[in-house]
Design an enzyme around this catalytic site. Structure first.
Site, short mmCIF file in Angstrom:
data_model
loop_
_atom_site.label_atom_id
_atom_site.label_comp_id
_atom_site.label_asym_id
_atom_site.label_seq_id
_atom_site.Cartn_x
_atom_site.Cartn_y
_atom_site.Cartn_z
N LYS A 126 0.97 -1.12 -0.02
CA LYS A 126 -0.02 -0.17 -0.04
C LYS A 126 1.04 1.21 0.09
O LYS A 126 2.04 1.16 0.65
CB LYS A 126 -0.81 0.05 1.33
CG LYS A 126 -2.16 0.65 1.18
CD LYS A 126 -3.25 0.15 0.27
CE LYS A 126 -4.36 1.06 0.30
NZ LYS A 126 -5.56 0.34 -0.12
N ASP A 166 -7.07 4.44 -4.25
CA ASP A 166 -7.79 4.21 -2.94
C ASP A 166 -8.28 5.58 -2.66
O ASP A 166 -8.49 6.36 -3.57
CB ASP A 166 -6.83 3.81 -1.92
CG ASP A 166 -7.39 3.10 -0.61
OD1 ASP A 166 -7.67 2.20 -0.46
OD2 ASP A 166 -7.47 4.13 0.47
P1 NDP Z 1 -12.95 7.86 -2.52
O1 NDP Z 1 -11.78 9.09 -2.43
O2 NDP Z 1 -13.36 7.63 -3.99
O3 NDP Z 1 -14.23 8.17 -1.81
C1 NDP Z 1 -14.05 8.15 -0.26
C2 NDP Z 1 -15.35 8.73 0.15
O4 NDP Z 1 -15.30 8.41 1.68
C3 NDP Z 1 -15.76 10.16 -0.03
O5 NDP Z 1 -17.22 10.16 -0.01
C4 NDP Z 1 -15.02 10.70 1.29
O6 NDP Z 1 -15.77 11.91 1.36
C5 NDP Z 1 -15.58 9.84 2.46
N1 NDP Z 1 -14.42 9.87 3.46
C6 NDP Z 1 -13.17 9.88 3.05
N2 NDP Z 1 -12.54 10.10 4.29
C7 NDP Z 1 -13.63 10.39 5.27
C8 NDP Z 1 -13.58 10.60 6.78
N3 NDP Z 1 -12.36 10.49 7.36
N4 NDP Z 1 -14.86 10.67 7.31
C9 NDP Z 1 -15.86 10.58 6.35
N5 NDP Z 1 -15.94 10.45 5.21
C10 NDP Z 1 -14.76 10.30 4.69
O7 NDP Z 1 -12.29 6.43 -2.10
P2 NDP Z 1 -12.75 4.98 -2.36
O8 NDP Z 1 -14.16 4.98 -2.67
O9 NDP Z 1 -12.00 4.50 -3.28
O10 NDP Z 1 -12.36 4.42 -0.93
C11 NDP Z 1 -13.44 4.27 0.11
C12 NDP Z 1 -12.91 2.93 1.08
O11 NDP Z 1 -12.84 1.89 0.43
C13 NDP Z 1 -11.56 3.29 1.90
O12 NDP Z 1 -11.60 2.82 3.05
C14 NDP Z 1 -10.61 2.26 0.75
O13 NDP Z 1 -9.71 1.97 1.53
C15 NDP Z 1 -11.74 1.17 0.51
N6 NDP Z 1 -11.35 0.36 -0.63
C16 NDP Z 1 -11.23 1.07 -1.70
C17 NDP Z 1 -11.14 0.08 -3.04
C18 NDP Z 1 -11.02 0.83 -4.56
O14 NDP Z 1 -10.99 0.02 -5.20
N7 NDP Z 1 -11.11 2.28 -4.51
C19 NDP Z 1 -11.01 -1.24 -2.83
C20 NDP Z 1 -11.14 -1.65 -1.52
C21 NDP Z 1 -11.19 -1.00 -0.39
P3 NDP Z 1 -15.27 13.58 1.06
O15 NDP Z 1 -15.50 13.55 -0.41
O16 NDP Z 1 -15.93 14.44 1.88
O17 NDP Z 1 -13.77 13.50 0.95
O1 2IT Z 2 -7.90 -1.62 -0.62
C1 2IT Z 2 -7.63 -1.96 -1.65
O2 2IT Z 2 -7.85 -3.00 -1.84
C2 2IT Z 2 -7.60 -1.16 -2.88
N1 2IT Z 2 -7.61 0.14 -2.84
C3 2IT Z 2 -7.58 -1.70 -4.33
C4 2IT Z 2 -6.12 -2.03 -4.45
C5 2IT Z 2 -5.74 -2.56 -6.00
O3 2IT Z 2 -4.73 -2.86 -6.17
O4 2IT Z 2 -6.59 -2.69 -6.85
#
Ligand code: NDP
Ligand code: 2IT
Length: 443
Positions: A126, A166
């Site tokens: 990561k 992420d």
């Molecule tokens: P994005 O940046 O696309 O979206 C994040 C969302 O979460 C936004 O709506 C953001 O709000 C909100 N957010 C972030 N931090 C906070 C906080 N401290 N308090 C409240 N709301 C918060 O990220 P992703 O959708 O990609 O990721 C979301 C989660 O999923 C993370 O935990 C990530 O690690 C996990 N994840 C992501 C994967 C991926 O493929 N992208 C895969 C597996 C897990 P705002 O717009 O106000 O910042």
């Molecule tokens: O938390 C996760 O699994 C991710 N942000 C996606 C990682 C990836 O390599 O697609």
């Protein structure tokens, strides 16, 4: 003192102040007790746990860039290459102001087990930075990404370490990072996933984490005698994971009634208009309260958690520790049936224990959000083959992988005498795969 407690003490002593990392290690090691206790002599002799809790390497570096006023800004970048026993390091990059070494290490540690569960050949890593793209111009984001890659490129490679997105890293950031890598190395290879479709990306990657979460949840519900259709769902976040979780939940017949961002949440009891959320978040990069401009009957709430909205299915898809014991109690009081994690470690340990003790179906993120990284691995396969598969082909594989992960977690939970404890099952199933590969390859 037993082996696990010894390691927990040692990890605390040398990583003091790293709360998120200690939390993630504690959660995994606690659930490994039944399997470790059966094999303690071997694991101890081979120092398996000592090796697992220490990243292979953690790179930290300076990222200077020039903002739109001509001032030089300096951020800190990281890449934790945690464990490559089963394949090249694989895991996302997070750009957010609260990013620390502890957060990168917790995410990298979790990623080892998540990636093992996919059954695909990917190790755990990561990275990220305390740079936040929110409120920055495209030019500023590009300047940061180019500078970030000027150091990161030395550490990654299609068969070494393959980052992805992420929080704060989406298609725009991946594009700038990929462009910088190509200029530095002259190579067009799959060193990042989540790429645009016009330059080597995979169909379904954008949707994969959210869709995968719902495939997992659906299988979990069915295995416990429930249906998705007609259930109400509350989804925290409104980013990549949350939006495509909402899309799939709706297509499976659930009604999504609330979503959030870090400012507050919207509650629309007749069902969220997802096109409006996409327009605000994906196109305008705006704030969720703008939803009220076109949907005056919806409610926007600040200052209290989204978990106050009564629902059958709660899907935390924002960030770590966003659902605590008080939230869990509220959800249970309101009759929640299942909590399935799209985010990484969104539910505190106390909340998880409470939910499980109340008979709520709980899906741990390392199992239920593995669809994103699984399709990333499929993107790597397509890049190596110089081919692009159809949406349907990738989506079908994704759905099969998520059902397979559920079966592994379910079977391990049964084998170790805790049926229905998918956290224990997922941790043990993943651990067994990683340890087999570690032992085979020696010290
Ligand atoms: P994005 O940046 O696309 O979206 C994040 C969302 O979460 C936004 O709506 C953001 O709000 C909100 N957010 C972030 N931090 C906070 C906080 N401290 N308090 C409240 N709301 C918060 O990220 P992703 O959708 O990609 O990721 C979301 C989660 O999923 C993370 O935990 C990530 O690690 C996990 N994840 C992501 C994967 C991926 O493929 N992208 C895969 C597996 C897990 P705002 O717009 O106000 O910042
Ligand atoms: O938390 C996760 O699994 C991710 N942000 C996606 C990682 C990836 O390599 O697609």
């Amino acid at each position: 003192m037993g082996y696990i407690d010894q390691i927990l003490e040692a990890v605390k002593a040398i990583n003091s102040g790293e709360g998120e990392f200690l939390q993630a290690v504690g959660e995994v090691l606690e659930s490994l007790r039944p399997v470790i206790e059966g094999n303690e002599a071997l694991y101890k002799k081979e120092a398996i746990l000592e090796q697992l809790v220490e990243p292979d390497r953690l790179v930290s570096f300076k990222v200077p860039w020039v903002d739109d006023s001509g001032n030089v800004q300096v951020n800190r970048g990281y890449r934790a290459q945690f464990n490559n026993a089963i394949g090249p390091y694989k895991g996302g990059l997070r750009f957010r102001e609260n990013v620390t070494a502890s957060i990168i290490k917790f995410l990298g540690f979790e990623q080892i087990f998540k990636n093992a569960l996919t059954g695909l050949p990917i190790g755990g890593g990561k990275g990220g930075s305390d740079f936040d793209p929110k409120g920055k111009s495209d030019r500023e984001v590009m300047a940061f990404c180019k500078s970030f890659m000027m150091e990161l490129y030395r550490h990654i490679g299609a068969d070494i370490d393959v980052p992805a997105g992420d929080i704060g890293v989406g298609a725009r950031e991946i594009g700038y990072l990929y462009g910088a890598y190509k200029r530095l190395t002259h190579e067009s290879v799959g060193i990042l996933t989540g790429k645009g479709l016009s330059y080597g990306g995979s169909l379904t990657r954008k949707e994969a984490t959210g869709y995968g979460l719902l495939y997992f949840t659906q299988v979990m519900l069915l295995a416990n005698g429930h249906q998705m259709a007609g259930k109400s769902a509350v989804i925290s976040g409104s980013g990549n994971v949350a939006i495509y979780a909402a899309e799939k939940a709706m297509s499976l017949g659930a009604v999504v009634i609330a979503m959030s961002d870090s400012g507050g949440y919207i509650h629309d009891p007749s069902g969220i208009d997802l096109d409006a959320v996409k327009e605000i978040k994906e196109v305008r990069r705006g704030r969720l309260y703008e939803y009220l401009e076109t949907h005056p009957k919806a409610v926007y709430a600040t200052g209290k958690s989204i978990w106050h909205v009564p629902c059958d299915i709660a899907l935390p898809c924002a960030t770590q520790n966003e659902l605590d014991l008080e939230d869990a109690k509220t959800l249970v009081l309101n009759g929640v049936l299942a909590v399935a994690e799209g985010a990484n470690m969104p539910t505190t340990m106390e909340a998880v224990h409470f939910l499980q003790s109340q008979g709520v179906l709980y899906a741990p993120g390392k199992a239920s959000n593995a669809g994103g990284v699984a399709v990333s691995a499929l993107e790597m396969s397509q890049n190596s083959q110089r081919l692009s598969w159809s949406f349907e082909e990738v989506d079908q594989r994704l759905s099969g992988i998520m059902a397979g992960i559920f079966k592994k977690a379910e079977a391990a939970a049964i084998k170790y005498g805790q049926p229905g404890d998918y956290l224990l099952g997922a941790n043990i199933a993943a651990f067994e795969r990683v340890v087999e590969a570690m032992l085979a390859q020696g010290v």
